[in-house]
Design a protein around this motif. Structure first.
Motif, PDB file in Angstrom:
ATOM      1  N   PRO A  56      -5.220 -36.412 -42.911  1.00  0.00           N
ATOM      2  CA  PRO A  56      -4.828 -37.223 -41.765  1.00  0.00           C
ATOM      3  C   PRO A  56      -5.775 -37.122 -40.589  1.00  0.00           C
ATOM      4  O   PRO A  56      -5.823 -38.036 -39.767  1.00  0.00           O
ATOM      5  CB  PRO A  56      -3.457 -36.652 -41.405  1.00  0.00           C
ATOM      6  N   ASN A  57      -6.528 -36.048 -40.526  1.00  0.00           N
ATOM      7  CA  ASN A  57      -7.403 -35.838 -39.377  1.00  0.00           C
ATOM      8  C   ASN A  57      -8.866 -35.979 -39.766  1.00  0.00           C
ATOM      9  O   ASN A  57      -9.317 -35.386 -40.747  1.00  0.00           O
ATOM     10  CB  ASN A  57      -7.170 -34.452 -38.780  1.00  0.00           C
ATOM     11  N   THR A  58      -9.585 -36.774 -38.990  1.00  0.00           N
ATOM     12  CA  THR A  58     -11.005 -36.982 -39.245  1.00  0.00           C
ATOM     13  C   THR A  58     -11.805 -36.722 -37.967  1.00  0.00           C
ATOM     14  O   THR A  58     -11.290 -36.851 -36.859  1.00  0.00           O
ATOM     15  CB  THR A  58     -11.282 -38.412 -39.736  1.00  0.00           C
ATOM     16  N   TYR A  59     -13.061 -36.385 -38.156  1.00  0.00           N
ATOM     17  CA  TYR A  59     -13.936 -35.993 -37.060  1.00  0.00           C
ATOM     18  C   TYR A  59     -15.317 -36.594 -37.309  1.00  0.00           C
ATOM     19  O   TYR A  59     -15.780 -36.634 -38.446  1.00  0.00           O
ATOM     20  CB  TYR A  59     -14.040 -34.461 -36.992  1.00  0.00           C
ATOM     21  N   TYR A  60     -15.964 -37.047 -36.223  1.00  0.00           N
ATOM     22  CA  TYR A  60     -17.261 -37.699 -36.371  1.00  0.00           C
ATOM     23  C   TYR A  60     -18.209 -37.264 -35.267  1.00  0.00           C
ATOM     24  O   TYR A  60     -17.799 -36.999 -34.135  1.00  0.00           O
ATOM     25  CB  TYR A  60     -17.111 -39.224 -36.287  1.00  0.00           C
ATOM     26  N   SER A  99     -15.372 -26.308 -46.815  1.00  0.00           N
ATOM     27  CA  SER A  99     -15.084 -25.139 -45.992  1.00  0.00           C
ATOM     28  C   SER A  99     -13.606 -24.801 -46.108  1.00  0.00           C
ATOM     29  O   SER A  99     -12.779 -25.696 -46.255  1.00  0.00           O
ATOM     30  CB  SER A  99     -15.435 -25.438 -44.534  1.00  0.00           C
ATOM     31  N   GLU A 100     -13.275 -23.528 -45.984  1.00  0.00           N
ATOM     32  CA  GLU A 100     -11.874 -23.142 -46.014  1.00  0.00           C
ATOM     33  C   GLU A 100     -11.208 -23.386 -44.664  1.00  0.00           C
ATOM     34  O   GLU A 100      -9.993 -23.585 -44.588  1.00  0.00           O
ATOM     35  CB  GLU A 100     -11.737 -21.679 -46.439  1.00  0.00           C
ATOM     36  N   GLY A 101     -12.016 -23.379 -43.607  1.00  0.00           N
ATOM     37  CA  GLY A 101     -11.478 -23.612 -42.282  1.00  0.00           C
ATOM     38  C   GLY A 101     -11.963 -24.920 -41.697  1.00  0.00           C
ATOM     39  O   GLY A 101     -12.941 -25.501 -42.179  1.00  0.00           O
ATOM     40  N   ALA A 102     -11.285 -25.372 -40.658  1.00  0.00           N
ATOM     41  CA  ALA A 102     -11.675 -26.608 -39.978  1.00  0.00           C
ATOM     42  C   ALA A 102     -12.865 -26.333 -39.071  1.00  0.00           C
ATOM     43  O   ALA A 102     -12.769 -25.550 -38.133  1.00  0.00           O
ATOM     44  CB  ALA A 102     -10.506 -27.142 -39.164  1.00  0.00           C
ATOM     45  N   THR A 103     -13.979 -26.971 -39.334  1.00  0.00           N
ATOM     46  CA  THR A 103     -15.188 -26.674 -38.578  1.00  0.00           C
ATOM     47  C   THR A 103     -16.218 -27.787 -38.714  1.00  0.00           C
ATOM     48  O   THR A 103     -16.227 -28.514 -39.718  1.00  0.00           O
ATOM     49  CB  THR A 103     -15.816 -25.350 -39.061  1.00  0.00           C
ATOM     50  N   ARG A 104     -17.075 -27.902 -37.694  1.00  0.00           N
ATOM     51  CA  ARG A 104     -18.245 -28.782 -37.746  1.00  0.00           C
ATOM     52  C   ARG A 104     -19.519 -27.972 -37.971  1.00  0.00           C
ATOM     53  O   ARG A 104     -20.592 -28.540 -38.103  1.00  0.00           O
ATOM     54  CB  ARG A 104     -18.400 -29.549 -36.444  1.00  0.00           C
ATOM     55  N   ASN A 105     -19.379 -26.665 -37.957  1.00  0.00           N
ATOM     56  CA  ASN A 105     -20.525 -25.768 -38.045  1.00  0.00           C
ATOM     57  C   ASN A 105     -20.972 -25.619 -39.496  1.00  0.00           C
ATOM     58  O   ASN A 105     -20.236 -25.084 -40.331  1.00  0.00           O
ATOM     59  CB  ASN A 105     -20.153 -24.403 -37.466  1.00  0.00           C
ATOM     60  N   LEU A 106     -22.178 -26.050 -39.806  1.00  0.00           N
ATOM     61  CA  LEU A 106     -22.620 -26.037 -41.190  1.00  0.00           C
ATOM     62  C   LEU A 106     -22.684 -24.622 -41.751  1.00  0.00           C
ATOM     63  O   LEU A 106     -22.568 -24.431 -42.959  1.00  0.00           O
ATOM     64  CB  LEU A 106     -23.961 -26.741 -41.340  1.00  0.00           C
ATOM     65  N   LEU A 107     -22.842 -23.645 -40.889  1.00  0.00           N
ATOM     66  CA  LEU A 107     -22.918 -22.253 -41.357  1.00  0.00           C
ATOM     67  C   LEU A 107     -21.587 -21.777 -41.930  1.00  0.00           C
ATOM     68  O   LEU A 107     -21.538 -20.776 -42.644  1.00  0.00           O
ATOM     69  CB  LEU A 107     -23.358 -21.345 -40.219  1.00  0.00           C
TER      70      LEU A 107
END
Length: 122
Positions: A56-60, A99-107
């Motif tokens: 339901p949640n998206t990020y750009y 990723s297991e967590g919600a993140t924008r960080n590629l690391l």
């Protein structure tokens, strides 16, 4: 382990559309927050879009808002990136990642696909 395989890249004229897909196998797909990243020649890999576990949640990133749409089908273990109004500056290798967590960080993304080339020609 999660294996990710991208497909659907190609050459598109500026203003055109393209959809890239990422098929996952291995562990339960719905357990992972999915992201798309891209890397242009000579540049660092950057965040493009992400989607939450059930979608339901998206990020750009700002440069693609209103043009790109990320979606997922957990029944098919696949995440998509619909790219409209492509620009030459969108040219890059596009990678999906989990990723297991919600993140924008590629690391913080543990699993990566091999990438698919998208070229927007002027």
């Amino acid at each position: 382990q999660v294996q990710l395989v991208e497909s659907g890249g190609g050459l598109v004229q500026a203003g055109g559309s393209l959809r890239v897909s990422c098929a996952a196998s291995g562990r339960t797909f719905s357990n992972y927050f999915m992201g798309w990243f891209r890397q242009a020649p000579g540049k660092e890999r950057e965040f493009v879009a992400a989607i939450s576990w059930s979608g339901p949640n998206t990020y750009y990133t700002d440069s693609v808002k209103g043009r790109f749409t990320i979606s997922r089908d957990n029944a098919k273990n696949t995440v998509y990136l619909q790219m409209n109004s492509l620009k030459p500056e969108d040219t890059a290798v596009y990678y999906c990642a989990a990723s297991e967590g919600a993140t924008r960080n590629l690391l913080e993304y543990k699993y990566w696909g091999q990438g698919t080339q998208v070229t927007g020609s002027s």
